[in-house]
Design a protein around this motif. Structure first.
Motif, PDB file in Angstrom:
ATOM      1  N   LYS A   2       0.849  -1.177   0.000  1.00 45.18           N
ATOM      2  CA  LYS A   2       0.000   0.000   0.000  1.00 45.18           C
ATOM      3  C   LYS A   2       0.893   1.239   0.000  1.00 45.18           C
ATOM      4  O   LYS A   2       1.812   1.345   0.815  1.00 45.18           O
ATOM      5  CB  LYS A   2      -0.904   0.005   1.230  1.00 45.18           C
ATOM      6  N   ILE A   3       0.615   2.164  -0.932  1.00 45.26           N
ATOM      7  CA  ILE A   3       1.354   3.416  -1.016  1.00 45.26           C
ATOM      8  C   ILE A   3       0.351   4.563  -0.979  1.00 45.26           C
ATOM      9  O   ILE A   3      -0.669   4.529  -1.672  1.00 45.26           O
ATOM     10  CB  ILE A   3       2.184   3.507  -2.315  1.00 45.26           C
ATOM     11  N   VAL A   4       0.659   5.583  -0.187  1.00 43.66           N
ATOM     12  CA  VAL A   4      -0.191   6.767  -0.111  1.00 43.66           C
ATOM     13  C   VAL A   4       0.540   7.915  -0.803  1.00 43.66           C
ATOM     14  O   VAL A   4       1.678   8.228  -0.455  1.00 43.66           O
ATOM     15  CB  VAL A   4      -0.513   7.142   1.352  1.00 43.66           C
ATOM     16  N   CYS A  42      -2.185   6.946   6.199  1.00 50.85           N
ATOM     17  CA  CYS A  42      -1.027   6.064   6.013  1.00 50.85           C
ATOM     18  C   CYS A  42      -1.102   4.785   6.837  1.00 50.85           C
ATOM     19  O   CYS A  42      -0.210   3.940   6.738  1.00 50.85           O
ATOM     20  CB  CYS A  42       0.246   6.817   6.366  1.00 50.85           C
ATOM     21  N   GLU A  43      -2.135   4.629   7.634  1.00 50.46           N
ATOM     22  CA  GLU A  43      -2.243   3.429   8.456  1.00 50.46           C
ATOM     23  C   GLU A  43      -2.233   2.194   7.557  1.00 50.46           C
ATOM     24  O   GLU A  43      -3.009   2.078   6.622  1.00 50.46           O
ATOM     25  CB  GLU A  43      -3.516   3.456   9.295  1.00 50.46           C
ATOM     26  N   GLY A  44      -1.298   1.291   7.825  1.00 53.14           N
ATOM     27  CA  GLY A  44      -1.182   0.063   7.054  1.00 53.14           C
ATOM     28  C   GLY A  44      -0.407   0.199   5.755  1.00 53.14           C
ATOM     29  O   GLY A  44      -0.234  -0.779   5.032  1.00 53.14           O
ATOM     30  N   ALA A  45       0.076   1.397   5.459  1.00 55.23           N
ATOM     31  CA  ALA A  45       0.862   1.600   4.232  1.00 55.23           C
ATOM     32  C   ALA A  45       2.326   1.300   4.497  1.00 55.23           C
ATOM     33  O   ALA A  45       2.827   1.524   5.599  1.00 55.23           O
ATOM     34  CB  ALA A  45       0.707   3.029   3.735  1.00 55.23           C
ATOM     35  N   GLN A  46       3.001   0.801   3.480  1.00 52.75           N
ATOM     36  CA  GLN A  46       4.437   0.563   3.593  1.00 52.75           C
ATOM     37  C   GLN A  46       5.234   1.774   3.129  1.00 52.75           C
ATOM     38  O   GLN A  46       6.394   1.942   3.490  1.00 52.75           O
ATOM     39  CB  GLN A  46       4.862  -0.663   2.770  1.00 52.75           C
ATOM     40  N   VAL A  68       4.800   2.717   8.203  1.00 56.83           N
ATOM     41  CA  VAL A  68       5.454   3.201   6.984  1.00 56.83           C
ATOM     42  C   VAL A  68       6.955   2.966   7.083  1.00 56.83           C
ATOM     43  O   VAL A  68       7.591   3.302   8.080  1.00 56.83           O
ATOM     44  CB  VAL A  68       5.150   4.693   6.755  1.00 56.83           C
ATOM     45  N   GLU A  69       7.513   2.371   6.024  1.00 59.90           N
ATOM     46  CA  GLU A  69       8.942   2.083   5.977  1.00 59.90           C
ATOM     47  C   GLU A  69       9.706   2.999   5.032  1.00 59.90           C
ATOM     48  O   GLU A  69      10.917   3.153   5.164  1.00 59.90           O
ATOM     49  CB  GLU A  69       9.154   0.631   5.552  1.00 59.90           C
TER      50      GLU A  69
END
Length: 79
Positions: A2-4, A42-46, A68-69
């Motif tokens: 997942k990307i925001v 961004c919750e749950g986005a990498q 987020v990484e």
């Protein structure tokens, strides 16, 4: 993955959507800049992708809390 994408411009939207489909990426887009008020997206986005946005310690801490990484900037140059 997942990307925001924040601060998405009209000329970017179709290309971002095309690549998301091609690489099977879950995509969240907003025209708004990344702030403490919308960092919840961004919750749950990498990963997140930002334009010229002040990304200070409180925002980075929240991104870390949400998992987020990676932070990618769609910019040229530096401030």
């Amino acid at each position: 993955m997942k990307i925001v994408f924040f601060s998405v411009r009209d000329d970017e939207y179709d290309l971002v959507k095309e690549y998301a489909q091609k690489y099977e990426v879950e995509l969240v887009t907003t025209r708004d800049a990344l702030t403490l008020e919308n960092v919840y997206l961004c919750e749950g986005a990498q990963a997140v992708s930002i334009m010229t946005t002040k990304t200070d310690e409180p925002i980075i801490k929240k991104l870390h809390e949400y998992g987020v990484e990676y932070i990618s900037t769609r910019t040229i140059g530096f401030d």
